[in-house]
Motif scaffolding. Structure first.
Motif, PDB file in Angstrom:
ATOM      1  N   ASN A 169       9.791  24.596  16.051  1.00 17.95           N
ATOM      2  CA  ASN A 169       8.403  24.075  15.746  1.00 17.95           C
ATOM      3  C   ASN A 169       8.156  22.832  16.289  1.00 17.95           C
ATOM      4  O   ASN A 169       7.110  22.317  16.743  1.00 17.95           O
ATOM      5  N   LEU A 170       9.221  22.118  16.582  1.00 18.73           N
ATOM      6  CA  LEU A 170       9.079  20.470  17.037  1.00 18.73           C
ATOM      7  C   LEU A 170      10.459  20.053  17.955  1.00 18.73           C
ATOM      8  O   LEU A 170      11.464  20.053  17.438  1.00 18.73           O
ATOM      9  N   SER A 221      11.172  17.795  21.721  1.00 17.93           N
ATOM     10  CA  SER A 221      10.785  16.860  22.571  1.00 17.93           C
ATOM     11  C   SER A 221      11.146  17.195  24.042  1.00 17.93           C
ATOM     12  O   SER A 221      12.406  17.571  24.131  1.00 17.93           O
ATOM     13  N   HIS A 231       6.906  14.592  25.839  1.00 14.27           N
ATOM     14  CA  HIS A 231       5.971  15.266  24.998  1.00 14.27           C
ATOM     15  C   HIS A 231       6.744  15.951  23.980  1.00 14.27           C
ATOM     16  O   HIS A 231       8.012  16.463  24.166  1.00 14.27           O
ATOM     17  N   GLY A 265       6.549  19.185  20.889  1.00 11.51           N
ATOM     18  CA  GLY A 265       5.595  20.275  20.444  1.00 11.51           C
ATOM     19  C   GLY A 265       6.643  21.458  20.109  1.00 11.51           C
ATOM     20  O   GLY A 265       7.812  21.474  20.214  1.00 11.51           O
ATOM     21  N   PRO A 266       5.960  22.673  19.883  1.00 11.92           N
ATOM     22  CA  PRO A 266       6.637  24.062  19.772  1.00 11.92           C
ATOM     23  C   PRO A 266       6.975  24.481  21.075  1.00 11.92           C
ATOM     24  O   PRO A 266       6.371  24.403  22.029  1.00 11.92           O
ATOM     25  N   THR A 304       4.188  23.206  25.225  1.00 11.24           N
ATOM     26  CA  THR A 304       4.738  22.008  25.219  1.00 11.24           C
ATOM     27  C   THR A 304       5.427  21.297  26.613  1.00 11.24           C
ATOM     28  O   THR A 304       5.232  20.285  26.935  1.00 11.24           O
ATOM     29  N   THR A 360       2.567  20.487  29.095  1.00 12.13           N
ATOM     30  CA  THR A 360       2.095  19.139  28.759  1.00 12.13           C
ATOM     31  C   THR A 360       3.155  18.056  29.051  1.00 12.13           C
ATOM     32  O   THR A 360       2.772  16.952  29.549  1.00 12.13           O
ATOM     33  N   THR A 390       0.593  12.731  20.765  1.00 12.54           N
ATOM     34  CA  THR A 390       1.104  13.516  19.876  1.00 12.54           C
ATOM     35  C   THR A 390       2.572  12.900  19.573  1.00 12.54           C
ATOM     36  O   THR A 390       3.103  12.761  18.258  1.00 12.54           O
TER      37      THR A 390
END
Length: 661
Positions: free
Chosen positions: A473-474, A476, A577, A579-580, A599, A602, A620
């Motif tokens: 889910n998260l 970097s 960045h 995100g998932p 992700t 990005t 984010t």
């Protein structure tokens, strides 16, 4: 810090005897050809004279002159067929090379001496050269080879009943026990040798054994006992005016005060040692003294002087090929450059020191020493067993002496059992060695796999043969890229280009390891890493930003150094960045752990939209770490990102020095 002494068996070499009688020369004035026996006698007289002069020059440390004289006498002895004296010449040349610190030539000359003695079946000479070769290997830090040669020499000396030289070799084996940190066994061997030397009144050997015993006390922290032993050794050396012994004792006294952190008191001992080493031209002692002085200067905060001394010592250590000395030199330079704030040079010598540490094989030496003790105990037990069996057989023979047939059957049965036992032992030994070899290969494969894949992923791959893709889910994602790479690369040779990229990415790997982020891959001049995989970590977001800042700092410093020296340099952009993502392995050949998702795209746009020397992060990621007190942020507004449109971006910097948790 300094090495221990060792027994070079000069006494064995002298034991062949030197014929000092003069030979009558003809007084005839006739023009006749001298008989072969007269010519041979003249050659022997000349050879003996040259040899004796060589020994005197060696005793006064005039090494170059002694080498010339030994070489000339060796050729004359060769011509008259005196194998013992030829072997002596080779061994004296080897000892001269050893005193000069030229270990490779010393080993080569000793081996020639051993070959000569083997041809004439002179066991005492063979044993002495084996011991001396072991002593040279000991000085180089090659303890395994040293131990093997000492063991072979001890077997021969014991076989021929040479107690004095067996004592010297026993003492050398004690030194190896010292290296293996088995101080009780080392002290046992030293004490035995000391008793023999004391009875014989051999002052030089007493000085050397006292130094060895003092080093055991030093390692055990018994400083008063150590000082008494070292001081007695120095007093004997000063009385004898023997610079080799003086160097030995002075080194040990310096080590003693160094161990007690009394650096100002240790320094004069090392400086006096260096003076004597320069006088006799011993590269080994010069290298040891230079490195010891450098280490003390570092402790006294005279860091620039320490660098110069340690660099000179390392140069000499490389020249003579001593692994242990090279490691001490690298350790000294690592500490000194670290104190100067020169991280790049410090890292260079730190890596060299670690490589040299592996090559010393101290743990393997300890295991082999323990194996020798076990074999020795087996031998004692076997002798006791044989004696017991012999008594039983005598009694049995008295009782059944008329039963010849039964006795013969028993003997045959015992022989068969011994044959079967020998076969089983050989098979067991083969299986053990095979398993050990397989374990080595397995460990190498494990290390290679863990260098390519995270440990958890590697275990899943070995267990299942494939790796299931995982969603996170998260996570970097960090990207780096060199600006104007093509133009800068055109100014460099292919070799220097590859070396420069390797240097940069190697530094990035170390930084990634420091902050516990996972390197994903390199693509040309781009470097990609991720935080929070394969295990989630609440510190991952902070750590990946700290890693990015340190990577930019390294590149900025390296670019400044390169341009100051007139060399091309790379500037770098870096973006992050969060995100998932989805992570896993695809394909069946050349496995590569990789990540996918928007992700990743990005994060790549954060890099391409950044500026040289800056760490550019998405809005984010900013929202996730904005409360971290160690960072300061600069809002850039909405910046157009290719394929993404306008996106909020921030430059991030460190507010103060932050230590990794």
């Amino acid at each position: 810090m300094m090495k221990s002494w060792m027994c070079i068996l000069l006494g064995v070499l002298l034991s062949t005897g030197m014929e000092n009688r003069l030979y009558a020369q003809t007084t005839s004035t006739q023009n006749t050809v001298a008989p072969a026996s007269v010519t041979k006698a003249i050659d022997r007289k000349t050879a003996d004279s040259l040899f004796n002069q060589g020994v005197r020059f060696q005793d006064t440390q005039a090494y170059q002159q002694s080498l010339v004289l030994f070489g000339k006498s060796q050729k004359l002895y060769q011509d008259i067929g005196d194998g013992k004296r030829v072997g002596d010449c080779f061994n004296y040349m080897a000892i001269t090379y050893y005193y000069q610190g030229d270990f490779s030539k010393a080993v080569a000359a000793f081996k020639k001496g051993a070959e000569t003695f083997k041809k004439i079946r002179y066991k005492k000479g063979v044993a002495s050269t084996l011991n001396n070769i072991g002593s040279v290997y000991n000085s180089q830090g090659n303890y395994l080879k040293a131990l093997e040669h000492f063991r072979q020499a001890a077997i021969i000396f014991k076989e021929i009943g040479d107690t004095d030289n067996l004592t010297a070799v026993t003492n050398n084996i004690g030194l190896i026990y010292t290296k293996a940190k088995d101080y009780s066994n080392a002290m046992k061997y030293f004490t035995q040798a000391y008793a023999v030397y004391k009875r014989g009144g051999n002052q030089e050997r007493i000085a050397q054994i006292q130094d060895a015993i003092g080093n055991i006390y030093l390692k055990q922290g018994k400083y008063n006992n150590a000082f008494q032993s070292f001081n007695e050794s120095l007093q004997i050396a000063d009385r004898k005016k023997d610079k080799q012994l003086q160097i030995l004792a002075l080194n040990s006294l310096g080590d003693l005060f160094y161990a007690q952190s009394d650096y100002k008191k240790a320094l004069p001992y090392y400086e006096r040692c260096l003076t004597y080493s320069n006088q006799i031209g011993s590269l080994q002692s010069q290298a040891e003294s230079q490195i010891a002085i450098g280490s003390i200067l570092h402790r006294l905060a005279k860091v620039n002087d320490a660098v110069n001394k340690c660099r000179d010592g390392l140069r000499l250590a490389r020249e003579i090929g001593s692994v242990s000395l090279k490691k001490r030199g690298c350790d000294c330079l690592y500490q000194s450059y670290k104190a100067l704030g020169n991280d790049r040079q410090a890292l260079h010598y730190f890596e060299q020191a670690n490589t040299l540490e592996d090559s010393l094989n101290l743990s393997e030496t300890a295991n082999k020493v323990m194996g020798m003790e076990f074999q020795k105990q087996q031998l004692v037990d076997s002798i006791a067993y044989v004696k017991k069996e012999h008594a039983i057989q005598l009694k049995h023979k008295e009782e059944v002496q008329r039963q010849e047939k039964q006795r013969n059957m028993i003997i045959l049965s015992l022989g068969f059992i011994l044959l079967v036992a020998a076969g089983l032992w050989a098979q067991l030994n083969y299986v053990r060695k095979s398993r050990a070899a397989l374990k080595v290969e397995k460990d190498r494969s494990e290390a290679l796999l863990l260098n390519i894949l995270p440990e958890e992923i590697a275990e899943e791959l070995k267990e299942k043969g494939h790796v299931d893709a995982r969603e996170y889910n998260l996570v970097s994602i960090l990207f780096t890229d060199f600006k104007s790479f093509t133009q800068t690369a055109e100014q460099m040779s292919p070799q220097s280009l590859v070396e420069e990229i390797h240097t940069c990415f190697k530094a990035f790997d170390l930084i990634a390891g420091k902050y516990q982020i996972e390197k994903i891959k390199t693509i040309g001049d781009a470097y990609m890493a991720a935080g929070g995989i394969p295990h989630t970590d609440e510190r991952a977001l902070k750590n990946i930003v700290l890693a990015g800042l340190e990577m930019q700092k390294f590149m900025t410093q390296r670019a400044a150094e390169s341009r100051a020296q007139g060399r091309p340099a790379f500037d770098m952009r870096l973006g992050i960045h969060a995100g998932p993502i989805v992570a896993g392995i695809v394909g069946v050949k050349k496995f590569q752990y990789d990540v996918w998702g928007d992700t990743v795209n990005t994060a790549s746009r954060m890099e391409s939209s950044g500026l040289v020397g800056k760490v550019n992060i998405s809005e984010t990621l900013y929202d996730l770490i904005k409360d971290e007190e160690c960072f300061s942020f600069e809002y850039r507004g909405k910046v157009h990102a290719k394929g993404k449109g306008d996106m909020g971006m921030y430059f991030v910097e460190k507010k103060f020095v932050y230590e990794l948790a």
